[in-house]
Scaffold this motif. Structure first.
Motif, mmCIF file in Angstrom:
data_model
loop_
_atom_site.group_PDB
_atom_site.id
_atom_site.type_symbol
_atom_site.label_atom_id
_atom_site.label_comp_id
_atom_site.label_asym_id
_atom_site.label_seq_id
_atom_site.Cartn_x
_atom_site.Cartn_y
_atom_site.Cartn_z
ATOM 1 N N GLY A 1 0.851 -1.189 0.000
ATOM 2 C CA GLY A 1 0.000 0.000 0.000
ATOM 3 C C GLY A 1 0.883 1.233 0.000
ATOM 4 N N ALA B 1 1.230 5.718 -0.319
ATOM 5 C CA ALA B 1 0.603 7.040 -0.253
ATOM 6 C C ALA B 1 1.703 8.084 -0.323
ATOM 7 N N HIS C 1 -1.880 12.834 -0.021
ATOM 8 C CA HIS C 1 -2.725 11.800 0.607
ATOM 9 C C HIS C 1 -2.767 11.923 2.125
ATOM 10 N N SER D 1 -3.423 6.750 5.544
ATOM 11 C CA SER D 1 -3.693 6.559 4.113
ATOM 12 C C SER D 1 -2.930 5.357 3.560
ATOM 13 N N ALA D 2 -1.673 5.237 3.951
ATOM 14 C CA ALA D 2 -0.872 4.104 3.462
ATOM 15 C C ALA D 2 -1.464 2.793 3.975
ATOM 16 N N LEU E 1 -4.649 2.235 4.752
ATOM 17 C CA LEU E 1 -5.888 1.980 4.011
ATOM 18 C C LEU E 1 -5.571 1.375 2.652
ATOM 19 N N ALA E 2 -4.526 1.884 2.012
ATOM 20 C CA ALA E 2 -4.122 1.349 0.708
ATOM 21 C C ALA E 2 -3.648 -0.097 0.843
ATOM 22 N N TYR F 1 -3.066 4.912 -2.586
ATOM 23 C CA TYR F 1 -4.208 5.464 -1.865
ATOM 24 C C TYR F 1 -5.163 6.216 -2.799
ATOM 25 N N PHE G 1 -11.162 4.973 -0.702
ATOM 26 C CA PHE G 1 -10.823 3.941 0.274
ATOM 27 C C PHE G 1 -11.380 4.306 1.642
ATOM 28 N N GLU G 2 -11.357 5.605 1.888
ATOM 29 C CA GLU G 2 -11.844 6.107 3.162
ATOM 30 C C GLU G 2 -13.320 5.719 3.340
#
Ligand code: C2E
Ligand code: MG
Ligand code: MG
Length: 428
Positions: A124, A126, A131, A141-142, A144-145, A159, A163-164
Motif C-alpha cells: 500500500g 501514499a 494523501h 492513508s498508506a 488503508l491502501a 491510496y 478507500f476512506e
C-alpha cells in the motif's frame, strides 16, 4: 538510543525510528512517499515451518528490502511481517512504478537467495502531502491502501479517496453486526438442492441481514467484515445454531429425508473445540449428524494443512459430510485434494454461467466432474439458471443441482411449500 529505534531481528528501523523519520520529513514540508509491505501468508509459513524459520524469512526479506531501498530514505519494520520504505519519490504515478518494480525485484532476490523462496507481498502506498499532510494522516492513508491491496488481492494499491468511504462502511457494518446477532435481525434463507430427477434432497443455509441503517447487506460483504474484525466465530456459531433450529422445524414439516448444508468460514476451524461445538449443536436441536454437510473453501488450508485435517477427520468420523465450496476458483492442487477427507465438490457458479457459450468453462466442469468421480465425491453444481445448463450438467454426470432455475433461497416458512411443489411435479 540505537536500540530504542531499531529492530532486534532485522536491525532495520523499528516503529519508533520510523515515526521519527517521517516526523522529520513532515517538518521539512518536502514531498515523499510511504510504502507499506505485508508478506503474503506469513502466518502459514510460521505455522508450517516453525517460528525459527519464520524469523529467517523475516531477516532475509529485510536484507533484500534494505538493499533495494538503498537509494531511498530507508526501510523499516513496523512489527510482525509488516515493513515500510520511505521513498524520495513524490509523484503518485512514479511511486506506483517504483512499488511494482520493488515487488518484482524482491521476489527475484528471495527466489535466488539462501532460502530459495517463492514469496509475495501486498503493498500500500501514499504520498505526502497529497494523501495526508500530517504524520497520522499519511500513515493512515498508506494503511488503508495496504488494506485495500490485501482485500482485493491486488499486489500494489495507491491510496485513493474512496478507500476512506469503503473503510468507513466496513467500520459501520462491524458496529451494526455486533448488535444484529443479539437482536436477531440476522436470519437464514434456504436454497433447495435437487437430484437429477428434480426431487429436493437438501437445502443450503445462506445468511441474510436487513439492517435498519444499512439496508440489505450481502453475506459476502458482512462475512468478510466479520472475518477481519474478530466477529466470525460468534457469527458462525449463531449461523449454525439458527440453521439447525430451523432445519428441525423443516424436517418436522416435510417428513421426508432432507439434508442441510451450512457454510463454514476458515476462521471457525481454527477455534479450539470446533468439532465438539458442532456435535453439541446437533444434539441440542435433535438433528442426526448424517443430515449435516459443512461447506468449506480452499482458504481453510491456508491456515495450515496439518491443523485442519484432524478436525475434518473428527467431523467426518461423527458422520458429518464435508463439501468443498467454490471449487476451482482458489489455489487447491489436485495432490492436495487427494489427501483431503472431502465428500462433495461444489462446481462454482462462474463455470456454470459459461458452460454453454464457453469451451474452456465446459472443459473445466468436465475435469472437475472427472476428479470428483475418481475420488468418489458427490458433485453439486451451483448457480444453475436455465434448462440448457441443467441438461448439459446432467449429461456430464453431475448429480445435484442448485440455482434460480429451480428455486431462489427462500425463508424457512416457505421451504415446505417448495419441497412439495418440486416433489409432486415429479410424481405426476
Ligand atoms: P456460496 O456458499 O457459494 O453460496 C451460493 C451463492 O450463490 C448464494 O449467494 C446464492 O444466493 C447464490 N446463487 C445460488 N443460485 C444462484 C443462481 O442461480 N443465480 C445467481 N445469480 N446466484 C445464485 P449469497 O446468499 O449472496 O451468498 C454469497 C456467499 O456468502 C456464499 O457463497 C458464502 O460464501 C457466503 N455466505 C452466505 N451465508 C453464509 C454463512 O452463513 N456463513 C458463511 N461463512 N458464509 C456465508
Ligand atoms: Mg456455499
Ligand atoms: Mg459456492
Amino acid at each position: 538510543m540505537y536500540q530504542s529505534r531499531h529492530d532486534d531481528l532485522t536491525s532495520l528501523l523499528n516503529r519508533v525510528g520510523l515515526i521519527d523519520q517521517i516526523q522529520q520529513l513532515v517538518n521539512r514540508n518536502d514531498g515523499f512517499g510511504v510504502v507499506l509491505l505485508d508478506i503474503d501468508n506469513f502466518r502459514g509459513i510460521n505455522d508450517r515451518f516453525g517460528q525459527e524459520h519464520g524469523d529467517k524469512v523475516l531477516s532475509e526479506f529485510a536484507r533484500c528490502l534494505r538493499k533495494l531501498a538503498s537509494d531511498q530514505y530507508g526501510a523499516s519494520r513496523l512489527g510482525g511481517d509488516e515493513f515500510a520504505v520511505i521513498s524520495n519519490i513524490r509523484e503518485p504515478e512514479n511511486l506506483l512504478v517504483f512499488c511494482n518494480e520493488l515487488l518484482e525485484k524482491l521476489a527475484r532476490e528471495m527466489a535466488s537467495g539462501p532460502l530459495r523462496m517463492q514469496l509475495g507481498a501486498s503493498v500500500g502506498a501514499a504520498v505526502f502531502p497529497a494523501h495526508g499532510d500530517s504524520f497520522n494522516s499519511i500513515i493512515r492513508s498508506a494503511h488503508l491502501a495496504l488494506y485495500q491491496a490485501k482485500r482485493t488481492r491486488n499486489d500494489v494499491c495507491l491510496y485513493q479517496n474512496n478507500f476512506e468511504a469503503g473503510y468507513l462502511r466496513r467500520v459501520h457494518i462491524e458496529q451494526r453486526l455486533r448488535g444484529a446477532m443479539h437482536e436477531m435481525q440476522l436470519y437464514m434463507a434456504y436454497q433447495p438442492q435437487l437430484d437429477v430427477s428434480g426431487r429436493v434432497v437438501g437445502v443450503e443455509a445462506l445468511a441474510r441481514w436487513d439492517d435498519e441503517e444499512l439496508g440489505y447487506v450481502p453475506p459476502n460483504e458482512f462475512v468478510e467484515v466479520a472475518e477481519s474484525s474478530g466477529l466470525m466465530v460468534e457469527l458462525g456459531n449463531y449461523v449454525l445454531d439458527r440453521s439447525l433450529a430451523d432445519f428441525r422445524n423443516i424436517l418436522d414439516e416435510v417428513r421426508e429425508p432432507l439434508e442441510l448444508s451450512v457454510n463454514i468460514s476458515a476462521m471457525q476451524f481454527m477455534q479450539l473445540g470446533f468439532a465438539e461445538r458442532v456435535l453439541l449443536a446437533l444434539k441440542k436441536h435433535d438433528v442426526h449428524p448424517h443430515y449435516l454437510t459443512l461447506e468449506i473453501t480452499e482458504t481453510v488450508f491456508m491456515s495450515g494443512f496439518d491443523q485442519v485435517v484432524p478436525v475434518l477427520e473428527q467431523l467426518r468420523h461423527a458422520g458429518i459430510s464435508l463439501s468443498m465450496d467454490d471449487f476451482g476458483t482458489g489455489y487447491s492442487s489436485l495432490s492436495l485434494l487427494r489427501k483431503l477427507p472431502i465428500d462433495e465438490l461444489k462446481i462454482d457458479k462462474s463455470f456454470v454461467d459459461n458452460i454453454i457459450a464457453d469451451e474452456p468453462a465446459r472443459n473445466m466442469v468436465e475435469s472437475i466432474i472427472a476428479i470428483g468421480k475418481n475420488h468418489r465425491m458427490r458433485l453439486v453444481a451451483e448457480g444453475v439458471e436455465d434448462k440448457d445448463q441443467f441438461a448439459t450438467l446432467v449429461e456430464m454426470g453431475c448429480g445435484r443441482f442448485q440455482g434460480y432455475f429451480f428455486s431462489r433461497p427462500v425463508l424457512v416458512e416457505e421451504v415446505g411449500a417448495v419441497v412439495r411443489r418440486c416433489n409432486t411435479t415429479i410424481a405426476t
